[in-house]
Structures are given as C-alpha cells and as structure tokens.
Scaffold this active site. Sequence first.
Site, PDB file in Angstrom:
ATOM      1  N   ASP A   1      32.577  54.197  27.446  1.00  0.00           N
ATOM      2  CA  ASP A   1      31.627  53.598  28.388  1.00  0.00           C
ATOM      3  C   ASP A   1      32.025  53.854  29.837  1.00  0.00           C
ATOM      4  O   ASP A   1      31.211  54.238  30.676  1.00  0.00           O
ATOM      5  CB  ASP A   1      31.517  52.091  28.156  1.00  0.00           C
ATOM      6  CG  ASP A   1      31.032  51.752  26.763  1.00  0.00           C
ATOM      7  OD1 ASP A   1      30.746  52.684  25.992  1.00  0.00           O
ATOM      8  OD2 ASP A   1      30.946  50.555  26.447  1.00  0.00           O
TER       9      ASP A   1
ATOM     10  N   GLY B   1      23.702  46.310  24.701  1.00  0.00           N
ATOM     11  CA  GLY B   1      24.335  47.508  24.153  1.00  0.00           C
ATOM     12  C   GLY B   1      24.272  48.686  25.104  1.00  0.00           C
ATOM     13  O   GLY B   1      24.514  49.833  24.723  1.00  0.00           O
TER      14      GLY B   1
HETATM   15  P1  ADP Z   1      27.162  44.989  27.454  1.00  0.00           P
HETATM   16  O1  ADP Z   1      28.328  45.662  28.101  1.00  0.00           O
HETATM   17  O2  ADP Z   1      26.709  45.685  26.212  1.00  0.00           O
HETATM   18  O3  ADP Z   1      26.026  44.732  28.382  1.00  0.00           O
HETATM   19  P2  ADP Z   1      29.133  42.937  27.214  1.00  0.00           P
HETATM   20  O4  ADP Z   1      29.161  41.644  26.476  1.00  0.00           O
HETATM   21  O5  ADP Z   1      30.216  43.911  26.978  1.00  0.00           O
HETATM   22  O6  ADP Z   1      27.689  43.564  26.955  1.00  0.00           O
HETATM   23  O7  ADP Z   1      29.144  42.649  28.775  1.00  0.00           O
HETATM   24  C1  ADP Z   1      28.233  41.750  29.327  1.00  0.00           C
HETATM   25  C2  ADP Z   1      28.996  40.795  30.232  1.00  0.00           C
HETATM   26  O8  ADP Z   1      29.425  41.482  31.417  1.00  0.00           O
HETATM   27  C3  ADP Z   1      28.127  39.672  30.722  1.00  0.00           C
HETATM   28  O9  ADP Z   1      28.082  38.611  29.796  1.00  0.00           O
HETATM   29  C4  ADP Z   1      28.847  39.284  32.006  1.00  0.00           C
HETATM   30  O10 ADP Z   1      29.988  38.505  31.713  1.00  0.00           O
HETATM   31  C5  ADP Z   1      29.316  40.628  32.532  1.00  0.00           C
HETATM   32  N1  ADP Z   1      28.328  41.199  33.455  1.00  0.00           N
HETATM   33  C6  ADP Z   1      27.697  42.391  33.319  1.00  0.00           C
HETATM   34  N2  ADP Z   1      26.847  42.606  34.368  1.00  0.00           N
HETATM   35  C7  ADP Z   1      26.947  41.533  35.166  1.00  0.00           C
HETATM   36  C8  ADP Z   1      26.317  41.148  36.412  1.00  0.00           C
HETATM   37  N3  ADP Z   1      25.399  41.908  36.991  1.00  0.00           N
HETATM   38  N4  ADP Z   1      26.684  39.961  36.948  1.00  0.00           N
HETATM   39  C9  ADP Z   1      27.597  39.191  36.355  1.00  0.00           C
HETATM   40  N5  ADP Z   1      28.205  39.486  35.200  1.00  0.00           N
HETATM   41  C10 ADP Z   1      27.896  40.640  34.602  1.00  0.00           C
HETATM   42 MG    MG Z   2      30.289  45.919  27.181  1.00  0.00          MG
END
Ligand code: ADP
Ligand code: MG
Length: 380
Positions: A170, A122
Amino acid sequence: MPELKARFAELFGSTPELVAQAPGRVNLVGEHVDFLDGFVLPFAIEDVTTVAIARTVQPTIRIASLQQTDEIFVVQMKDLAPMTGEAWTRYPIGVIWAMRDSLDFRGGFDILIDGKVPLGAGLSSSAALECAIATALNHLFNLNISEPVLARIAQKGENVYVGMPCGIMDQSVSIMGRKGSALLLDCRDLSTEHIPFNISPLGLELLVIDTQVHHALVDGGYAERRASCEKAVAVLGITSLRDISVADFVARKSELDETTYIRAFHGVTEMKRVLDGVAALKAGDYKEFGQIITASHISLRDNYTVSCPELNVAVDTALSLGALGSRMIGGGYGGSAIALIRADQTENMKKAIASAFAAAGFISPRFFTSLPSDGAQIVK
Ligand code: ADP
Ligand code: MG
C-alpha cells in the site's frame, strides 16, 4: 485547497508551510502473496489524502482531521511511543515517530488532514494518510529520502506505532504510483516496474464495489493460511513459492497434506497470474488480463477460501453483465471487489449489482471508480 488552508488558519492561527497529498490504491492482481515474497500489481487511485502542515516552536503536535470531530488532539513530542494517543491519530503520528531520528528538530507540528479516500473501504486510506505525512516531512526537512525507503518508513509507522502488521504494497504504490500505469512490485527486494494501464483512452474503467460488510473468518484465520504456505515452502525445500513452477508444484502434491497443498496452490498460481497479467498488459491484451483477474477471484474463493457471498454476488453479477474481469480484493470475507468494465457500462453495472444485493438480502454496496494516478506529491 483554499478551504483547507482557511480551516488550518482558523484552527491554528497560522498558514501551513506546506501541503502534501498521497493517494489510496487498488490491487489489480496478486492477493495474499505479498508476505510470501511474491509479486503484486496495484495502482494509485485518483482519491488522495491531503495534509497541511506547519512547524511550531513548541515541542507539541496539534492535529485535526476534517473526517473526524472538530477536536484538536495534542501530543507532546517527547511522549511519542507506539500505541499511545487517540485511535485515528496513531496513523499520522506513527509516521512522525518513525521519522523522528532523521528530523534533528526540537519543535513540534500543527497538522490538518483532509482525506478523500473512503475510510475502511479497502482502498487504503491508512497508507494514503501515512504517505502524505511522510512526503510532507521529507520535503519540509529536505531529507531526500528515496521513494522505497519512504514507503518503508510509512509502513513502520503502521506496523509498530499503530500495531497493524500490514505489508509494503500500500505504501509503495501510494508513493511510487504513476498516472496511466500499474506498479509491478516485487515484495522480495522491493524493485518496481511501471506497467502501462492506460485504460481511459480505451473506454475502460475500474469499478470498485464496497460490500460494506466485514465477516469474521470461520475456519481458521489469515495466520493459519499464511502458515500453510510457509509449511509448503519448508516441506518442499524451496526458498519461496515463487521459486517453483505450477507444473513442478502439482507434481509434488503427494508430499503435502490437502489443506497445505490447496492454500499454497493459490500462492504459486497467483504469483504466476501477476506475471502473466503483466505480459498481457504489455501486449495490450485487456481481454486476457480480465480473465486473469477473474481466475484470481476463483482461486481466492475456492483454493484460499477467503471470499464470501457478498463478494461472490458482486463478481458474478459484474461478469454476467460483460465485465472483462472481476475479483474480490484485500483480505476477503467482506471488503471490496473490483471489476474491469467498459466505462459506458458503469451505471448499468452499479444498478444491477445493487439489485442483486437487495435480492439476496445484503446491505447496499457503495461504488467507486478510478483511473491509475500519480503517487504522493507536494501540492504547494
Ligand atoms: P483502509 O486503509 O482500508 O481505508 P484502515 O482500517 O486500514 O482502512 O484505515 C482506516 C483508518 O485510518 C481510519 O479508521 C482512521 O483511523 C485512519 N484514517 C484514514 N484516513 C483518515 C482521515 N482522513 N482522517 C483521520 N483518520 C484517517
Ligand atoms: Mg489500511
């Protein structure tokens, strides 16, 4: 940073041209109102996602993340299209896709990602990743794209390429956040104001409690809640829930059915809470600000009905230990809560919340703390 460059060299056999970073975020107040043309008050957190990038002659994207497997994913530039590619790579590649017409470039990219924003907690690791890529490309090609437009581009990548209908909060704060400040964002016209939230010298801290659960909404989903708010706007003949005072809204209760009224009541009061919260911060009244945060939680719990037992236990425990304010954040039914606390309370607070979770039979929560930090920038 040196490790990132070394790993980049190992993977791609070259040095990155540029390294950019962008932070995750927390939203202090203004929940479930971004899609109602409302106001939100997030801040950029200290944790950032860093991307190292180099242009290549080959029209191919080669991309890897230290948070994923060692595998390098390869996509041809000509094949970029919404919803293609491996799951996580859609987030960064979606931004390249969204910017492709500005690039005037026949080559490709080598990209290595290192994200310190916890994934799926989140804290918007997705926006951090998108905004780091957008910032890198903006500088690499000297595009001089303004900050709000860059946020829109990153959002477009997530909306269209990834297929996630997120709002603009965001990406806006990941790009425009500023150290010691929260960002008042008007979701109608994307105008912003930096609001002082320099809590560290006051001995305060923001604790994030990640419940690590994600329940499904039981009584109708987010779309129905949003539809209720839009119905209230239509029935009352106004342009937005922000254009009616709480008193006028309450006076017209009989014009709305019970569900429509109570959901829209959250929207009307939540927007007022953001503006009241801004006034409290400008006056340096953190006690008042904390109470506004807590009022937001009560409205999300009782009016908008998107809280859940884990979030309520987190909030109630934090408040019982003297937090100035606490609330669930994000969509609800799981995810994280925040608590504005004295920094010297942090360890006790974590212990008490973890014990309360254990006593209730919940899985252990994760904790993060953060201070308001700068938005996206070039590291080198
Ligand atoms: P949040 O934005 O709340 O962390 P989301 O589900 O919107 O959750 O986004 C998370 C997704 O973004 C991960 O499952 C991945 O697909 C991608 N992601 C975020 N950071 C990374 C990273 N450092 N390396 C690879 N993928 C990432
Ligand atoms: Mg997200």
